[in-house]
Design an enzyme around this catalytic site. Structure first.
Site, PDB file in Angstrom:
ATOM      1  N   ARG A  43     102.363  13.473  52.233  1.00  0.00           N
ATOM      2  CA  ARG A  43     101.247  12.700  52.813  1.00  0.00           C
ATOM      3  C   ARG A  43     100.007  12.821  51.939  1.00  0.00           C
ATOM      4  O   ARG A  43      99.856  13.739  51.141  1.00  0.00           O
ATOM      5  CB  ARG A  43     100.908  13.180  54.221  1.00  0.00           C
ATOM      6  CG  ARG A  43     100.464  14.640  54.317  1.00  0.00           C
ATOM      7  CD  ARG A  43      98.974  14.828  54.419  1.00  0.00           C
ATOM      8  NE  ARG A  43      98.593  16.227  54.380  1.00  0.00           N
ATOM      9  CZ  ARG A  43      98.211  16.880  53.318  1.00  0.00           C
ATOM     10  NH1 ARG A  43      98.168  16.289  52.151  1.00  0.00           N
ATOM     11  NH2 ARG A  43      97.872  18.165  53.360  1.00  0.00           N
ATOM     12  N   ASP A  52      91.701  20.556  60.456  1.00  0.00           N
ATOM     13  CA  ASP A  52      92.793  20.549  61.450  1.00  0.00           C
ATOM     14  C   ASP A  52      92.940  21.920  62.097  1.00  0.00           C
ATOM     15  O   ASP A  52      93.094  22.035  63.316  1.00  0.00           O
ATOM     16  CB  ASP A  52      94.127  20.041  60.850  1.00  0.00           C
ATOM     17  CG  ASP A  52      94.652  20.859  59.681  1.00  0.00           C
ATOM     18  OD1 ASP A  52      93.895  21.679  59.099  1.00  0.00           O
ATOM     19  OD2 ASP A  52      95.849  20.691  59.329  1.00  0.00           O
ATOM     20  N   SER A 148     101.380  17.911  50.295  1.00  0.00           N
ATOM     21  CA  SER A 148     102.200  18.443  51.373  1.00  0.00           C
ATOM     22  C   SER A 148     103.700  18.479  51.078  1.00  0.00           C
ATOM     23  O   SER A 148     104.522  18.166  51.941  1.00  0.00           O
ATOM     24  CB  SER A 148     101.916  17.629  52.639  1.00  0.00           C
ATOM     25  OG  SER A 148     102.395  18.314  53.727  1.00  0.00           O
ATOM     26  N   SER A 149     104.045  18.899  49.866  1.00  0.00           N
ATOM     27  CA  SER A 149     105.475  19.065  49.574  1.00  0.00           C
ATOM     28  C   SER A 149     106.063  20.185  50.423  1.00  0.00           C
ATOM     29  O   SER A 149     107.217  20.125  50.844  1.00  0.00           O
ATOM     30  CB  SER A 149     105.687  19.378  48.091  1.00  0.00           C
ATOM     31  OG  SER A 149     105.211  20.660  47.769  1.00  0.00           O
ATOM     32  N   ASP A 193      99.993  18.301  58.424  1.00  0.00           N
ATOM     33  CA  ASP A 193     101.056  17.867  57.513  1.00  0.00           C
ATOM     34  C   ASP A 193     102.357  17.592  58.271  1.00  0.00           C
ATOM     35  O   ASP A 193     103.033  16.586  58.046  1.00  0.00           O
ATOM     36  CB  ASP A 193     101.316  18.950  56.447  1.00  0.00           C
ATOM     37  CG  ASP A 193     100.039  19.356  55.730  1.00  0.00           C
ATOM     38  OD1 ASP A 193      99.047  18.628  55.868  1.00  0.00           O
ATOM     39  OD2 ASP A 193     100.040  20.393  55.059  1.00  0.00           O
ATOM     40  N   ASN A 236      99.469  27.150  44.491  1.00  0.00           N
ATOM     41  CA  ASN A 236     100.356  27.438  45.623  1.00  0.00           C
ATOM     42  C   ASN A 236      99.531  28.170  46.678  1.00  0.00           C
ATOM     43  O   ASN A 236      99.007  29.250  46.433  1.00  0.00           O
ATOM     44  CB  ASN A 236     101.543  28.295  45.175  1.00  0.00           C
ATOM     45  CG  ASN A 236     102.474  28.566  46.346  1.00  0.00           C
ATOM     46  OD1 ASN A 236     102.104  29.268  47.281  1.00  0.00           O
ATOM     47  ND2 ASN A 236     103.651  27.979  46.306  1.00  0.00           N
TER      48      ASN A 236
HETATM   49  P1  ADP Z   1     101.747  21.508  48.709  1.00  0.00           P
HETATM   50  O1  ADP Z   1     102.247  21.568  50.101  1.00  0.00           O
HETATM   51  O2  ADP Z   1     100.321  21.068  48.602  1.00  0.00           O
HETATM   52  O3  ADP Z   1     102.621  20.726  47.786  1.00  0.00           O
HETATM   53  P2  ADP Z   1     102.182  24.384  48.736  1.00  0.00           P
HETATM   54  O4  ADP Z   1     101.611  25.451  47.861  1.00  0.00           O
HETATM   55  O5  ADP Z   1     101.872  24.453  50.173  1.00  0.00           O
HETATM   56  O6  ADP Z   1     101.733  22.981  48.109  1.00  0.00           O
HETATM   57  O7  ADP Z   1     103.769  24.381  48.591  1.00  0.00           O
HETATM   58  C1  ADP Z   1     104.426  24.193  47.346  1.00  0.00           C
HETATM   59  C2  ADP Z   1     105.749  24.933  47.337  1.00  0.00           C
HETATM   60  O8  ADP Z   1     106.716  24.268  48.187  1.00  0.00           O
HETATM   61  C3  ADP Z   1     106.421  24.944  45.971  1.00  0.00           C
HETATM   62  O9  ADP Z   1     105.916  25.980  45.146  1.00  0.00           O
HETATM   63  C4  ADP Z   1     107.888  25.191  46.345  1.00  0.00           C
HETATM   64  O10 ADP Z   1     108.129  26.560  46.604  1.00  0.00           O
HETATM   65  C5  ADP Z   1     108.026  24.443  47.679  1.00  0.00           C
HETATM   66  N1  ADP Z   1     108.617  23.106  47.438  1.00  0.00           N
HETATM   67  C6  ADP Z   1     108.058  21.918  47.677  1.00  0.00           C
HETATM   68  N2  ADP Z   1     108.894  20.892  47.346  1.00  0.00           N
HETATM   69  C7  ADP Z   1     110.027  21.459  46.889  1.00  0.00           C
HETATM   70  C8  ADP Z   1     111.278  20.955  46.381  1.00  0.00           C
HETATM   71  N3  ADP Z   1     111.527  19.660  46.262  1.00  0.00           N
HETATM   72  N4  ADP Z   1     112.210  21.859  45.999  1.00  0.00           N
HETATM   73  C9  ADP Z   1     111.967  23.179  46.104  1.00  0.00           C
HETATM   74  N5  ADP Z   1     110.824  23.699  46.563  1.00  0.00           N
HETATM   75  C10 ADP Z   1     109.863  22.874  46.944  1.00  0.00           C
HETATM   76  P1  NG1 Z   2      98.293  21.311  51.813  1.00  0.00           P
HETATM   77  O1  NG1 Z   2      97.266  21.274  50.775  1.00  0.00           O
HETATM   78  O2  NG1 Z   2      99.192  20.128  51.868  1.00  0.00           O
HETATM   79  O3  NG1 Z   2      99.128  22.572  51.767  1.00  0.00           O
HETATM   80  C1  NG1 Z   2      96.817  22.427  53.775  1.00  0.00           C
HETATM   81  C2  NG1 Z   2      97.267  22.698  55.207  1.00  0.00           C
HETATM   82  C3  NG1 Z   2      96.792  21.599  56.183  1.00  0.00           C
HETATM   83  C4  NG1 Z   2      95.293  21.386  56.056  1.00  0.00           C
HETATM   84  C5  NG1 Z   2      94.941  21.144  54.572  1.00  0.00           C
HETATM   85  C6  NG1 Z   2      93.450  21.043  54.357  1.00  0.00           C
HETATM   86  C7  NG1 Z   2      99.441  23.834  55.514  1.00  0.00           C
HETATM   87  C8  NG1 Z   2     100.889  23.661  55.665  1.00  0.00           C
HETATM   88  N1  NG1 Z   2      98.731  22.733  55.280  1.00  0.00           N
HETATM   89  O4  NG1 Z   2      97.514  21.314  53.257  1.00  0.00           O
HETATM   90  O5  NG1 Z   2      97.132  21.967  57.512  1.00  0.00           O
HETATM   91  O6  NG1 Z   2      94.577  22.459  56.591  1.00  0.00           O
HETATM   92  O7  NG1 Z   2      95.420  22.210  53.731  1.00  0.00           O
HETATM   93  O8  NG1 Z   2      92.908  19.989  55.105  1.00  0.00           O
HETATM   94  O9  NG1 Z   2      98.929  24.938  55.609  1.00  0.00           O
HETATM   95 MG    MG Z   3     101.589  22.880  51.635  1.00  0.00          MG
END
Ligand code: ADP
Ligand code: NG1
Ligand code: MG
Length: 463
Positions: A43, A52, A148-149, A193, A236
């Site tokens: 997203r 949030d 939000s991966s 998310d 991360n």
């Molecule tokens: P965001 O949610 O903003 O992308 P986060 O730091 O919350 O960043 O999460 C990223 C982590 O999610 C990656 O370091 C990995 O461990 C995991 N991840 C996300 N997508 C994948 C994927 N397609 N395959 C494996 N791990 C993934």
């Molecule tokens: P991202 O950056 O996608 O991990 C995080 C929080 C959201 C929200 C935003 C800032 C998690 C899973 N997600 O998003 O709930 O607080 O930061 O608006 O912790």
């Molecule tokens: Mg995240």
């Protein structure tokens, strides 16, 4: 398998290259065909950042980038995970008893998956045994980029587990389970998310409200294109205490405001600080509007960072009780807290969400995109200056958008990741060319880092 079709849609697997490659890779990995597939989108949040978890509503939309799982259901009580991207190692564990996460630093990729599996096993009726699953994960949401991966992966794992066990539940219930279970990774997110992952519908950004979770369509102006640009810095969220530090600064600000207002107003209904978790809790308890909360935060909280001693003294508590009631394991070591700045960002950002929604729901005129863009730019300034969660590369992207966009801001948690810009359609190509030349230069595969978006649908099961 029982149907959950009246909740998350169950539709035919699209016949496209990605689905076919995922099915083929599953066959290679496990020597059998998958029983079903699951898709959960990433997203982009348009406005309402870092609010949030304070209980305030947000305006995200789902992306076309997603996590796609190919799944077979097994009777061996084992979870076997493979990733399409070979930089992620294979993983296997026994069900139902496993540890999601121990220790600090960046979590392993499969630990996000385990969060989702645990979220569903925790609500499995006691007379049901945990089913094994073989799963291939194929994700293309840019990682650690504020798109939000992580929640796409957690939510996909939960949806696959729910479907494998024939559990029937609403999208809202699934989203709430996922918001809670992602906390096993160590971050205290607010649920945006996971909510948009399940509640998104094709063609609409959503206004997401919490407690209880609900969503409404946002009518965005037709002449506004949202372009996402990666700052080339990844963060991360679970690898550092930055994110949780902001969550607890907001919590402490809410608890202090409750105590100060109680003393000041000799309130009819007392507010016990220990019951206050969010800034919206204290606003609701006091029945004040956002503008009144802003004035109060401005007058009652000082700019100088609060020390832990000062906070314990104001709350008439001990360091140990404060750790128990208000802090998280990875924020116990923090000694100063910028309560005024964080609270002001939250209340003002919540007000910007209201203004954004007002502009979208009024008849759209020529000025509507500029109003939305202006609010997005204000949001970025506040995230940069009051919330201190930007990064020089993100600020540079936002600066560089000025000749082409009507507004731009960091999106997601920040400290790196992506910016989102509102660009008039006739400027989109020029803007992207400008960034390619002046921001990305020799960087390869720019299409994955710089793209325009249209709101996509939420999670689904493919059969
Ligand atoms: P965001 O949610 O903003 O992308 P986060 O730091 O919350 O960043 O999460 C990223 C982590 O999610 C990656 O370091 C990995 O461990 C995991 N991840 C996300 N997508 C994948 C994927 N397609 N395959 C494996 N791990 C993934
Ligand atoms: P991202 O950056 O996608 O991990 C995080 C929080 C959201 C929200 C935003 C800032 C998690 C899973 N997600 O998003 O709930 O607080 O930061 O608006 O912790
Ligand atoms: Mg995240």
């Amino acid at each position: 398998m029982a149907s959950i079709s009246e909740q998350v849609p169950i539709v035919a697997l699209p016949k496209d290259d990605r689905a076919e490659a995922t099915a083929r890779e599953f066959l290679d990995a496990f020597q059998k065909k998958p029983d079903f597939f699951v898709r959960v989108p990433g997203r982009v949040n348009l406005i309402g950042e870092h609010i949030d978890y304070c209980g305030y509503s947000v305006c995200p939309m789902a992306l076309k980038q997603d996590v796609l799982l190919a799944v077979s259901v097994e009777n061996d009580k084992k979870l076997q995970l493979r990733n399409f991207d070979k930089k992620f190692s294979d993983f296997q564990c026994d069900l139902p008893n496993f540890e999601v996460r121990s220790g600090e630093g960046a979590p392993q990729w499969y630990q996000y998956f385990l969060c989702g599996v645990k979220g569903i096993l925790d609500v499995l009726p006691v007379d049901r045994t945990a089913k094994g699953m073989k799963i291939l994960v194929n994700g293309n949401v840019p990682q650690s980029a504020g798109l939000s991966s992580s929640s796409a992966l957690v939510s996909a794992a939960a949806l696959a587990s729910a479907y494998a066990h024939g559990l029937s539940m609403s999208k809202e219930k699934l989203a709430n389970i996922c918001a809670e279970c992602e906390k096993y990774i160590g971050t205290q997110g607010g649920g945006m998310d996971q909510a948009i992952a399940f509640l998104a519908t094709e063609g609409c950004a959503k206004h997401i409200q919490f407690s209880p979770l609900r969503s409404e369509d946002i009518a965005l102006p037709a002449d506004a294109v949202f372009v996402i640009a990666h700052s080339l810095v990844n963060l991360n969220k679970a690898a550092t205490a930055d994110f949780n530090c902001r969550v607890i600064e907001c919590r402490l600000a809410a608890q202090l405001i409750a105590v100060f207002l109680h003393q000041l107003m000799a309130m009819k209904r007392g507010v016990e600080w220990r019951t206050i978790r969010k800034l919206s809790d204290v606003q609701a308890a006091l029945s004040l509007d956002l503008k009144a909360m802003i004035s109060f935060a401005e007058s009652a909280l000082h700019e100088r960072p609060y020390t832990k001693e000062e906070i314990t003294s104001e709350l008439a508590t001990t360091v140990d009780e404060l750790a128990l009631v208000s802090l998280t394991p990875n924020t116990e070591h923090i000694v100063t807290f910028k309560l005024r700045q964080r609270a002001l960002h939250v209340f003002q950002e919540a007000l910007r969400v209201e203004e954004f929604l007002r502009a979208c729901s009024a008849p759209h005129g020529e000025a509507t995109p500029s109003i939305l863009g202006g609010l997005m730019s204000e949001s970025h300034r506040s995230l940069r200056d009051l919330y201190e969660c930007s990064a020089p590369e993100l600020d540079r992207l936002v600066e560089m958008s000025k000749g082409y966009a009507l507004g731009a801001r960091l999106t997601g948690a920040g400290w790196g990741g992506c910016a989102v810009a509102l660009v008039p359609p006739h400027n989109v190509d020029g803007y992207m060319e400008f960034l390619k030349k002046n921001f990305y230069g020799e960087v390869e595969d720019v299409e994955a880092l710089l793209f325009s978006t249209a709101p996509r649908g939420g999670a689904c099961v493919y059969v």
